[in-house]
Design a protein around this motif. Sequence first.
Motif, PDB file in Angstrom:
ATOM      1  N   THR A   1       0.834  -1.207   0.000  1.00 20.32           N
ATOM      2  CA  THR A   1       0.000   0.000   0.000  1.00 20.32           C
ATOM      3  C   THR A   1       0.866   1.253   0.000  1.00 20.32           C
ATOM      4  OG1 THR A   1      -1.693  -1.172   1.273  1.00 20.32           O
ATOM      5  CG2 THR A   1      -1.828   1.233   1.216  1.00 20.32           C
ATOM      6  N   TRP A   2       0.489   2.220  -0.813  1.00 20.03           N
ATOM      7  CA  TRP A   2       1.174   3.512  -0.828  1.00 20.03           C
ATOM      8  C   TRP A   2       0.707   4.375   0.351  1.00 20.03           C
ATOM      9  CZ3 TRP A   2       4.909   4.719  -4.357  1.00 20.03           C
ATOM     10  CH2 TRP A   2       4.987   3.922  -5.506  1.00 20.03           C
TER      11      TRP A   2
ATOM     12  N   ASP B   1       3.727  -4.337 -12.107  1.00 20.24           N
ATOM     13  CA  ASP B   1       4.077  -4.350 -10.684  1.00 20.24           C
ATOM     14  C   ASP B   1       5.183  -3.346 -10.366  1.00 20.24           C
ATOM     15  OD1 ASP B   1       6.063  -5.799 -12.040  1.00 20.24           O
ATOM     16  OD2 ASP B   1       6.509  -7.020 -10.278  1.00 20.24           O
ATOM     17  N   LEU B   2       5.700  -2.640 -11.380  1.00 19.67           N
ATOM     18  CA  LEU B   2       6.735  -1.642 -11.155  1.00 19.67           C
ATOM     19  C   LEU B   2       6.150  -0.440 -10.415  1.00 19.67           C
ATOM     20  CD1 LEU B   2       8.453  -1.707 -14.657  1.00 19.67           C
ATOM     21  CD2 LEU B   2       9.082  -3.002 -12.613  1.00 19.67           C
ATOM     22  N   LYS B   3       6.834  -0.010  -9.358  1.00 20.12           N
ATOM     23  CA  LYS B   3       6.326   1.120  -8.575  1.00 20.12           C
ATOM     24  C   LYS B   3       6.483   2.443  -9.309  1.00 20.12           C
ATOM     25  CE  LYS B   3       5.048  -1.171  -4.935  1.00 20.12           C
ATOM     26  NZ  LYS B   3       5.286  -2.511  -5.466  1.00 20.12           N
TER      27      LYS B   3
ATOM     28  N   TRP C   1      -3.820   1.344  -8.202  1.00 18.44           N
ATOM     29  CA  TRP C   1      -2.918   0.361  -7.579  1.00 18.44           C
ATOM     30  C   TRP C   1      -3.731  -0.648  -6.777  1.00 18.44           C
ATOM     31  CZ3 TRP C   1       2.076  -0.744  -8.295  1.00 18.44           C
ATOM     32  CH2 TRP C   1       2.668  -1.641  -7.411  1.00 18.44           C
ATOM     33  N   THR C   2      -3.467  -1.931  -7.023  1.00 17.43           N
ATOM     34  CA  THR C   2      -4.179  -3.008  -6.330  1.00 17.43           C
ATOM     35  C   THR C   2      -3.169  -3.966  -5.725  1.00 17.43           C
ATOM     36  OG1 THR C   2      -5.987  -2.875  -7.934  1.00 17.43           O
ATOM     37  CG2 THR C   2      -5.858  -4.868  -6.586  1.00 17.43           C
ATOM     38  N   GLY C   3      -3.241  -4.144  -4.414  1.00 16.71           N
ATOM     39  CA  GLY C   3      -2.343  -5.077  -3.754  1.00 16.71           C
ATOM     40  C   GLY C   3      -2.591  -6.499  -4.211  1.00 16.71           C
TER      41      GLY C   3
ATOM     42  N   THR D   1      -0.192  -4.227  -8.436  1.00 13.54           N
ATOM     43  CA  THR D   1      -0.118  -3.763  -9.823  1.00 13.54           C
ATOM     44  C   THR D   1      -0.798  -2.411  -9.945  1.00 13.54           C
ATOM     45  OG1 THR D   1      -2.145  -4.968 -10.391  1.00 13.54           O
ATOM     46  CG2 THR D   1      -0.041  -6.068 -10.837  1.00 13.54           C
ATOM     47  N   GLY D   2      -0.242  -1.584 -10.831  1.00  9.97           N
ATOM     48  CA  GLY D   2      -0.798  -0.278 -11.088  1.00  9.97           C
ATOM     49  C   GLY D   2      -1.437  -0.189 -12.460  1.00  9.97           C
ATOM     50  N   GLU D   3      -1.797   1.013 -12.841  1.00 10.18           N
ATOM     51  CA  GLU D   3      -2.488   1.234 -14.106  1.00 10.18           C
ATOM     52  C   GLU D   3      -1.574   1.024 -15.311  1.00 10.18           C
ATOM     53  OE1 GLU D   3      -4.810   4.920 -16.408  1.00 10.18           O
ATOM     54  OE2 GLU D   3      -4.191   5.107 -14.299  1.00 10.18           O
TER      55      GLU D   3
END
Length: 471
Positions: free
Chosen positions: A73-74, A197-199, A210-212, A221-223
Amino acid sequence: MFPTAALTALAVAAIARAQQVGTQTPEVHPTLSWETCSAGGSCTSNSGSVVLDANWRWLHTTDGYTNCYTGNTWDTSLCPDATTCATNCALDGADYEGTYGVTSSGNSLKLNFVTNGANTNVGSRVYLMASNTEYEMFKLLNQEFTFDVDVSNLGCGLNGALYFSEMSADGGLSEYPTNKAGAQYGTGYCDSQCPRDLKFINGLANIGNWTGDSNSANSGTGEFGSCCSEMDVWEANSFSAAFTPHPCSVTGQTECSGDQCGATSRYSGVCDPDGCDFNSFRMGDTSFYGDGLTVDTSKPFTVVTQFLTSDNTTTGTLSEIRRIYVQDGVVIQNSNSNIAGVDTANSITEDFCTQQKTAFGDTNDFENHGGLPTIGESFGRGVVLVLSVWDDYAANMLWLDSDYPTDVPATNPGVARGTCATTSGVPADVESTEAIDARSRGQHSKRRRLYQCHWRSWRWRPGPSLHCDRP
């Protein structure tokens, strides 16, 4: 790389990713020498180093120690949006041996799978450097790439991978102003799976949607994803091995979103996720690679890969990828295919790939994205050497060493890929039983086995002639 969501960092919550540069830990790249050789056999030593990928590093505030990302989580107060996050958060240096289990000596590199130090780290991904701030760029057309490898301690579900990706030499430092870290801190990764999955991608935090990951406490994973052509020279453990080109319809590292990343359909993206693989077991020779077999994985051996062009020049069209092994002074030609509908072959060509896809009933996304010529164009522009050891949260590495997919009979052509059980490779099992304590590194425990991949003696020479002595 076959599955999506591959190459996921699984370190503890304090290990995360960023684009600014932190000052808590000095960044000192482990040295690694390698050789450039002539067709006649004379070699010149090159002094290089390796750098840890940004995705494995500690991400914290630029003026302190507060994590910008915890668990999966961010911190929304520090990262309310992509640009603010890139301003507030810093990517720090790495303790390569103590935290990540990455060690080098001369021309030898060793990657431990699990390292239990002050924190627990799982897997790693490193890149070969030409200088302190730029990756080494390889142009592989009409060249031969050779290395020694020891996979004897890599079991089912593990992958010791060596491959080339069309990343930017400086990791995107010059192109993206918000990227202050660059190749010196391992930024700019891309591959044919368009990993989401890259931040950080292109200097900005990948926080949108972003989904854990429900299977991993530390990943998500992000958009956006990061795509580029990829040549898997070596994906292997002690049971199975494959080499696989993956072409993409984009040039260089390219950000994607939605179906461009293959988000809703595996084959809707700009890259070929499956590639055209040559796995000896899958291609019908079940006695070629493994413990005590023709290529005996209980001891080290040399892997030779040749990238032939149609006119035998460094500017020609890539037409064939050959594989040769050397073990105990004996040159071992790659196994021959033994599959109905596929001509007898021991290398990757356009004809081989077309016949294989038909025989196995696979989607020929390889041809849809340009096949070997597209990979050759990528080689001509220059690619970065990547080395990693990892487990697979998407498919338990069954696509490499077991029966896959698991919902069709193993007797169907192309399904059986190795002797590992379909119940093997579960990351939670592999990580819990194969950990190594940093304080006892290099020693086998009665309760825990040391999983590591060990590469050495790198050579790069004009092809396609094989220099037959041991590196």
